[in-house]
Design an enzyme around this catalytic site. Sequence first.
Site, PDB file in Angstrom:
ATOM      1  N   CYS A 231       0.815  -1.224   0.000  1.00 47.38           N
ATOM      2  CA  CYS A 231       0.000   0.000   0.000  1.00 47.38           C
ATOM      3  C   CYS A 231       0.848   1.274   0.000  1.00 47.38           C
ATOM      4  O   CYS A 231       0.331   2.360  -0.205  1.00 47.38           O
ATOM      5  CB  CYS A 231      -0.942  -0.004   1.192  1.00 47.38           C
ATOM      6  SG  CYS A 231      -1.900  -1.513   1.298  1.00 47.38           S
TER       7      CYS A 231
ATOM      8  N   HIS B  67      -3.279   7.043   2.379  1.00 47.77           N
ATOM      9  CA  HIS B  67      -3.712   5.747   1.863  1.00 47.77           C
ATOM     10  C   HIS B  67      -5.079   5.423   2.453  1.00 47.77           C
ATOM     11  O   HIS B  67      -5.294   5.535   3.665  1.00 47.77           O
ATOM     12  CB  HIS B  67      -2.685   4.674   2.233  1.00 47.77           C
ATOM     13  CG  HIS B  67      -3.184   3.280   2.048  1.00 47.77           C
ATOM     14  ND1 HIS B  67      -3.849   2.885   0.907  1.00 47.77           N
ATOM     15  CD2 HIS B  67      -3.153   2.195   2.860  1.00 47.77           C
ATOM     16  CE1 HIS B  67      -4.196   1.624   1.028  1.00 47.77           C
ATOM     17  NE2 HIS B  67      -3.791   1.176   2.202  1.00 47.77           N
TER      18      HIS B  67
ATOM     19  N   ASN C  22     -10.302  -0.460   0.071  1.00 47.90           N
ATOM     20  CA  ASN C  22      -8.843  -0.323   0.130  1.00 47.90           C
ATOM     21  C   ASN C  22      -8.258  -0.845  -1.182  1.00 47.90           C
ATOM     22  O   ASN C  22      -8.267  -2.046  -1.421  1.00 47.90           O
ATOM     23  CB  ASN C  22      -8.336  -1.132   1.326  1.00 47.90           C
ATOM     24  CG  ASN C  22      -6.820  -1.072   1.468  1.00 47.90           C
ATOM     25  OD1 ASN C  22      -6.123  -0.624   0.565  1.00 47.90           O
ATOM     26  ND2 ASN C  22      -6.320  -1.540   2.595  1.00 47.90           N
TER      27      ASN C  22
HETATM   28  N1  ACO Z   1     -18.590  -9.158   9.325  1.00 44.87           N
HETATM   29  C1  ACO Z   1     -19.057  -9.470  10.543  1.00 44.87           C
HETATM   30  N2  ACO Z   1     -18.254  -9.879  11.540  1.00 44.87           N
HETATM   31  C2  ACO Z   1     -16.938  -9.980  11.278  1.00 44.87           C
HETATM   32  C3  ACO Z   1     -16.395  -9.687  10.011  1.00 44.87           C
HETATM   33  C4  ACO Z   1     -17.274  -9.268   9.005  1.00 44.87           C
HETATM   34  N3  ACO Z   1     -16.864  -8.961   7.769  1.00 44.87           N
HETATM   35  N4  ACO Z   1     -15.060  -9.890  10.063  1.00 44.87           N
HETATM   36  C5  ACO Z   1     -14.764 -10.292  11.296  1.00 44.87           C
HETATM   37  N5  ACO Z   1     -15.896 -10.365  12.043  1.00 44.87           N
HETATM   38  C6  ACO Z   1     -16.042 -10.748  13.434  1.00 44.87           C
HETATM   39  C7  ACO Z   1     -14.935 -11.638  13.919  1.00 44.87           C
HETATM   40  O1  ACO Z   1     -15.169 -12.973  13.588  1.00 44.87           O
HETATM   41  C8  ACO Z   1     -14.979 -11.386  15.402  1.00 44.87           C
HETATM   42  O2  ACO Z   1     -15.998 -12.156  15.942  1.00 44.87           O
HETATM   43  P1  ACO Z   1     -15.838 -12.850  17.383  1.00 44.87           P
HETATM   44  O3  ACO Z   1     -15.665 -11.708  18.352  1.00 44.87           O
HETATM   45  O4  ACO Z   1     -17.123 -13.595  17.542  1.00 44.87           O
HETATM   46  O5  ACO Z   1     -14.620 -13.707  17.271  1.00 44.87           O
HETATM   47  C9  ACO Z   1     -15.389  -9.921  15.516  1.00 44.87           C
HETATM   48  O6  ACO Z   1     -15.977  -9.575  14.242  1.00 44.87           O
HETATM   49  C10 ACO Z   1     -14.238  -8.996  15.797  1.00 44.87           C
HETATM   50  O7  ACO Z   1     -13.156  -9.316  14.917  1.00 44.87           O
HETATM   51  P2  ACO Z   1     -11.848  -8.504  14.924  1.00 44.87           P
HETATM   52  O8  ACO Z   1     -10.914  -9.060  13.890  1.00 44.87           O
HETATM   53  O9  ACO Z   1     -11.340  -8.340  16.314  1.00 44.87           O
HETATM   54  O10 ACO Z   1     -12.396  -7.099  14.393  1.00 44.87           O
HETATM   55  P3  ACO Z   1     -11.761  -5.681  14.485  1.00 44.87           P
HETATM   56  O11 ACO Z   1     -12.588  -4.832  15.324  1.00 44.87           O
HETATM   57  O12 ACO Z   1     -10.291  -5.736  14.766  1.00 44.87           O
HETATM   58  O13 ACO Z   1     -11.929  -5.185  12.999  1.00 44.87           O
HETATM   59  C11 ACO Z   1     -10.609  -4.868  11.027  1.00 44.87           C
HETATM   60  C12 ACO Z   1     -11.281  -5.865  11.930  1.00 44.87           C
HETATM   61  C13 ACO Z   1     -11.674  -3.994  10.385  1.00 44.87           C
HETATM   62  C14 ACO Z   1      -9.871  -5.636   9.914  1.00 44.87           C
HETATM   63  C15 ACO Z   1      -9.634  -4.013  11.853  1.00 44.87           C
HETATM   64  O14 ACO Z   1      -8.741  -4.825  12.555  1.00 44.87           O
HETATM   65  C16 ACO Z   1      -8.870  -3.061  11.019  1.00 44.87           C
HETATM   66  O15 ACO Z   1      -9.381  -2.082  10.550  1.00 44.87           O
HETATM   67  N6  ACO Z   1      -7.555  -3.303  10.808  1.00 44.87           N
HETATM   68  C17 ACO Z   1      -6.747  -2.514   9.964  1.00 44.87           C
HETATM   69  C18 ACO Z   1      -6.315  -3.351   8.871  1.00 44.87           C
HETATM   70  C19 ACO Z   1      -6.450  -2.748   7.528  1.00 44.87           C
HETATM   71  O16 ACO Z   1      -7.076  -1.751   7.250  1.00 44.87           O
HETATM   72  N7  ACO Z   1      -5.817  -3.443   6.633  1.00 44.87           N
HETATM   73  C20 ACO Z   1      -5.838  -3.089   5.286  1.00 44.87           C
HETATM   74  C21 ACO Z   1      -4.720  -3.712   4.574  1.00 44.87           C
HETATM   75  S1  ACO Z   1      -3.218  -3.084   5.071  1.00 44.87           S
HETATM   76  C22 ACO Z   1      -3.204  -1.543   4.693  1.00 44.87           C
HETATM   77  O17 ACO Z   1      -3.774  -1.111   3.749  1.00 44.87           O
HETATM   78  C23 ACO Z   1      -2.421  -0.730   5.575  1.00 44.87           C
END
Ligand code: ACO
Length: 321
Positions: free
Chosen positions: A111, A248, A278
């Site tokens: 990215c 980004h 993204n």
């Molecule tokens: N829909 C519904 N529920 C979901 C989904 C979905 N699409 N995905 C995960 N869940 C659930 C999980 O199973 C989990 O359930 P559980 O508590 O029963 O186990 C719950 O939601 C929480 O999951 P987490 O992974 O802890 O969710 P989090 O709040 O961390 O959000 C996310 C996930 C959005 C990916 C977050 O970590 C984030 O924004 N990270 C940044 C990563 C990013 O943007 N990466 C992009 C690529 S890299 C870059 O461009 C820099």
Amino acid sequence: MNAHIIGTGSFLPEKVITNFDLAERMETSDEWIVSRTGIRQRHIAVEESTAGMAAEAAQRALTDAGMQAGELEMILLATVSPDHIVPSAACEVQAMLGAVNAVAIELNAACSGFVFALNTAQAYIRAGIYTKILVVGVETLSKLVDWTDRSTCILFGDGAGAAVVTASENRGIMDFIQFSDGAKGEALLCDARPLHNLFVRQELKQEYVKMDGQEVFKFAVRRVSESIDQLLERNGLSSGEIDCYILHQANARIIASVIKHLKADADKFPTNVERCGNTSGASVPLLLDELNRAGHLKEGDRVIMSGFGGGLTWGSIYMVW
Ligand code: ACO
């Protein structure tokens, strides 16, 4: 001399998938995706190729710059999702444009790719080696994500963005800062072909993108804020003196955290993550092109660009438009 952007272009595939479309195919909801990421829809390649999208964005940037492809001396293309290992998408774009006088080089910084490619253009221009360079960021992430993994597939979209840069004395890139931390590479991983020869037959383990979402979230907020702070400080600027921040487009919550850290005006942080998802290395030039075409950037505006992602990699640019 500085690398100065004189034309921009972008391309998005026609097919749009909304969160509601995804919710029909997997256990997720518009509410979950919007509240965690800000994303409402993304464009997904159906007939488009990585090189084809890049060439379209590049041609639009050349037209905007009033430049012919034959004038280009260099093409720097950033992607992690090319159509082939060889030839590179950079060389394919050269052929599609008819940029017969340019050397075409591909760069993988996930990215951060477009930001690193623009910095590379700056280095060539500063060194007096080239003066007309095409910089492209393009991704077809939809082929690298696991569509059965709801925690990653909802995040990404496909697209391309491009900029034509020339040498300028007073405008363009004033300063940049860029870093990588290979020791943290596992936070965002996608395997290439494993060893497969007369002596070894390794299994492909991580065919699709695997991400430690919370680790990437913490990394992004900390490092982006830090790199912008450093850039502002060494150029004697306050966050309020910047007219536009082009970050980004990974996630609306990451952007909101950076705004909070910098105590900056949220209006100066335009976004398209809600419409495009993204798009990795394509997100910064896609947003840049939208802003440029809308007349949002005025001559003399101070602009900060930031890229961050797999590698891990991150970097920021300070430029005068
Ligand atoms: N829909 C519904 N529920 C979901 C989904 C979905 N699409 N995905 C995960 N869940 C659930 C999980 O199973 C989990 O359930 P559980 O508590 O029963 O186990 C719950 O939601 C929480 O999951 P987490 O992974 O802890 O969710 P989090 O709040 O961390 O959000 C996310 C996930 C959005 C990916 C977050 O970590 C984030 O924004 N990270 C940044 C990563 C990013 O943007 N990466 C992009 C690529 S890299 C870059 O461009 C820099």
